[in-house]
Design a protein around this motif. Sequence first.
Motif, PDB file in Angstrom:
ATOM      1  N   SER A   1       8.777  23.751 -13.905  1.00 17.84           N
ATOM      2  CA  SER A   1       7.947  24.251 -12.814  1.00 17.84           C
ATOM      3  C   SER A   1       6.873  25.232 -13.283  1.00 17.84           C
ATOM      4  O   SER A   1       7.088  26.039 -14.192  1.00 17.84           O
ATOM      5  CB  SER A   1       8.836  24.921 -11.758  1.00 17.84           C
ATOM      6  OG  SER A   1       9.508  26.044 -12.318  1.00 17.84           O
TER       7      SER A   1
ATOM      8  N   TYR B   1       4.804  23.680  -7.209  1.00  8.81           N
ATOM      9  CA  TYR B   1       5.267  24.130  -8.527  1.00  8.81           C
ATOM     10  C   TYR B   1       5.401  22.977  -9.520  1.00  8.81           C
ATOM     11  O   TYR B   1       5.714  23.207 -10.678  1.00  8.81           O
ATOM     12  CB  TYR B   1       6.612  24.840  -8.395  1.00  8.81           C
ATOM     13  CG  TYR B   1       6.526  26.207  -7.763  1.00  8.81           C
ATOM     14  CD1 TYR B   1       6.383  27.350  -8.552  1.00  8.81           C
ATOM     15  CD2 TYR B   1       6.589  26.358  -6.381  1.00  8.81           C
ATOM     16  CE1 TYR B   1       6.303  28.617  -7.978  1.00  8.81           C
ATOM     17  CE2 TYR B   1       6.513  27.616  -5.788  1.00  8.81           C
ATOM     18  CZ  TYR B   1       6.370  28.732  -6.599  1.00  8.81           C
ATOM     19  OH  TYR B   1       6.298  29.988  -6.033  1.00  8.81           O
ATOM     20  N   PHE B   2       5.183  21.752  -9.061  1.00  8.48           N
ATOM     21  CA  PHE B   2       5.371  20.600  -9.937  1.00  8.48           C
ATOM     22  C   PHE B   2       4.066  19.826 -10.112  1.00  8.48           C
ATOM     23  O   PHE B   2       3.858  18.785  -9.491  1.00  8.48           O
ATOM     24  CB  PHE B   2       6.480  19.690  -9.395  1.00  8.48           C
ATOM     25  CG  PHE B   2       7.846  20.297  -9.424  1.00  8.48           C
ATOM     26  CD1 PHE B   2       8.383  20.785 -10.617  1.00  8.48           C
ATOM     27  CD2 PHE B   2       8.616  20.387  -8.272  1.00  8.48           C
ATOM     28  CE1 PHE B   2       9.647  21.351 -10.651  1.00  8.48           C
ATOM     29  CE2 PHE B   2       9.883  20.940  -8.299  1.00  8.48           C
ATOM     30  CZ  PHE B   2      10.400  21.436  -9.493  1.00  8.48           C
TER      31      PHE B   2
ATOM     32  N   LEU C   1       9.152  28.363 -10.724  1.00  9.93           N
ATOM     33  CA  LEU C   1       9.892  28.297  -9.470  1.00  9.93           C
ATOM     34  C   LEU C   1      10.849  29.489  -9.396  1.00  9.93           C
ATOM     35  O   LEU C   1      11.653  29.695 -10.311  1.00  9.93           O
ATOM     36  CB  LEU C   1      10.664  26.982  -9.424  1.00  9.93           C
ATOM     37  CG  LEU C   1      11.142  26.444  -8.068  1.00  9.93           C
ATOM     38  CD1 LEU C   1       9.961  26.186  -7.141  1.00  9.93           C
ATOM     39  CD2 LEU C   1      11.938  25.163  -8.276  1.00  9.93           C
TER      40      LEU C   1
ATOM     41  N   HIS D   1      10.031  17.085  -5.392  1.00  7.84           N
ATOM     42  CA  HIS D   1      11.182  17.086  -6.295  1.00  7.84           C
ATOM     43  C   HIS D   1      11.751  15.675  -6.447  1.00  7.84           C
ATOM     44  O   HIS D   1      12.173  15.279  -7.536  1.00  7.84           O
ATOM     45  CB  HIS D   1      12.269  18.034  -5.788  1.00  7.84           C
ATOM     46  CG  HIS D   1      13.461  18.105  -6.681  1.00  7.84           C
ATOM     47  ND1 HIS D   1      14.649  17.442  -6.399  1.00  7.84           N
ATOM     48  CD2 HIS D   1      13.667  18.726  -7.874  1.00  7.84           C
ATOM     49  CE1 HIS D   1      15.515  17.663  -7.362  1.00  7.84           C
ATOM     50  NE2 HIS D   1      14.960  18.446  -8.268  1.00  7.84           N
TER      51      HIS D   1
END
Length: 711
Positions: free
Chosen positions: A540, A356-357, A549, A475
């Motif tokens: 995200s 998601y990043f 996210l 993260h």
Amino acid sequence: MSSASSSQPVSPVHLPESVELLEQIVDQTKQILQDAGDAILALSKDQQSSVSLTLLRFQERQSEAAALQTGCTFPTMVHLDKPVRDASTEAKKSLQKAWSALHSRRDVYAILQQLEISQENDPMIRRLHQHTLRLFERHGAGLSEQDQQKLIQIRDEISSLELEFQRALNEDTTEILLTAEELDGCSEAWLQGLKKQTAAVKEEGGQEFYRVTMKTPDILNVSRNASLPETRKRVAIKYRQVCTDTNGPRVDRLLELRHDAAVLLGFKSHAAYQLNINMAQKVETVDEFLENIMSAIAGKRDSDKEVLLGLKKAEYERRGWSDQFDGQLCAWDVKYYQEILFRDQYAVDNNLIQQYFELDYVRDQIMGIYSKIFQLRIEQVPGKYWADDVTLFAVYDQKAQNEAGEAGQADPERFKIGYFYLDPFPRPGKYSHQCVVPLRASYVVSKTGEQVLPVAVNVGNLSRPTSERPALLKHTEVRTFFHEIGHVFHAMSNKARFSLFNFSWSAVPYPTSLAMDFLEVPSIMLENWLWEPLVLKRLSRHYKTGEQLPDDLIESLVRSRKVSAGLLFSQQIAATSIDMKLHSVDPKTRQESVAQLWKRMSESLAGIQMEGGPGVNPACQLYHIAMGYDAGYYVYAWSEMHAHDLYTRFKPSSSSPDGKKESRALDEVLGREYWEKVLSPGATVEPLELLRDFLGREPNPEAFQRYLTEP
């Protein structure tokens, strides 16, 4: 964020393409520094009593030299050509000597010392005078000529050793060859990005190996995901052996020389010398601070260790390895079992969350967040820079432009406040950690009144894209990126009249006076944003589906913030305590080697088994020990204390109609206040005054203590 409209984009910094061009910049910079001192001596006696003709001209010439030197000192960290990198390392040695020589001039010191700075003078002039004299005194201008010459010789050798230490790490190409079976548990996406090698020896039967480097992305992937403990141990030990043959003797010599220099200047130890100009001021203050932290987290450290040991024991039983379980938690176990804990008990799958990043999207959203909270505008400046993946951005003060009304719309360039580059990925010969380097200090040109704009660069080592997918960040990498961009905007905020009061970092040779134990405070405070649900949602976007996210993953991620925090923080405090110990005693009286002391203190304070064996020396891979954080590694924990205090103003303070407390993380009024009261002043104001001004009270450690002790 938008693209700049200029049809002729101009890079504010140019790195030389050849050794010859680099050496020309060295000569020009050294000449400016020589002239800075000579010009004062050439003045008549009456003129030498003039503040504007002595102190201010002296500072401005240094500002010019600081702006110019980037072209010959920064290439050592990023240049594509090794001959230029090598020449840049030598240039940095040469310029550090030139700056030191300038501030060692007893004739110039005598003139500046006699200046009368009256109460009617601008307070900033008085501060400039005080800090300038302090520079001379810390270069031995107040010593006898004989002792000062000793100090100069020591400092020259220290400078050379530090730069050789850094170059060894930058140029290191250590790899370990591992099979797919040995890398069991590591993601296929990461494996696809590794280079491969087929064994040439007949006994191996032509088996294919993956070439795992000792750079941060590879080390983290193995330590978190490789299921075989022997693989994690081999990689951990190999990393702790990097540059020990070369950097080990350098560390020993640096410790001796630093102690000798401090004693010459009248200090008990190098740590006492370093802390004298920081917020902490005294070694005893830092020692007490570290002891209080260890006392506060000891219980949590032990319980964290037991949880991870339980996971290790369960895995060994499941895999049929029970006879190998010895009840020990090792350094190479911590991140691996923490990942299992994240996934199994907190529903945090970091490999899933990473999807998601996407780097480019995260970058744009981070800039959008900083633009909003600080009321700025950021525009990308198209062009080709020192590497293909380097990008340049211009920063504008949108608040000031809006307040100017039509005049602001007519001339938006007038509100440009700085530039910054992003150099995100590792490559051979590049500095192999994360940092922000100020490339040009901001200062006012006296003749024109022009504000020279600051320039900075984020030198990153983030996960590269592969043939199968774009660059995706864990993260922890997003948090690091957010932290480093915080440093960038600290640099962008400065409008100091004198370069001496700019944001800076020890990697640059020119002097500034920002306290080292305040330097990290603003960015560590901003790390809190990466635990705010509304910020995580905004950053995200799944690289395939485009979805943000999910709320349940965000909730799980936020709940995991303090998982194993006691154990992990104790490891940081162990390294910090070792740094202070090494720099607080006379090396000649120390009974243990650096490697022995490191292992003993780490195992005692962190409570885990550390890497050991021939050639293992963690000090040899720690850039900080040779980049200005000597007797200064404590600044991270110290800064975290103040950061938690500052963040109390951004925590929820009001309730919405549905009863939920609302975060002030994206509050642009409060964010702008933070910009103006904490970031913009730079070193023009003492750090404690900045904190008091923003908090509206005396700083205290209460928020930090709650963070350390509460679940």
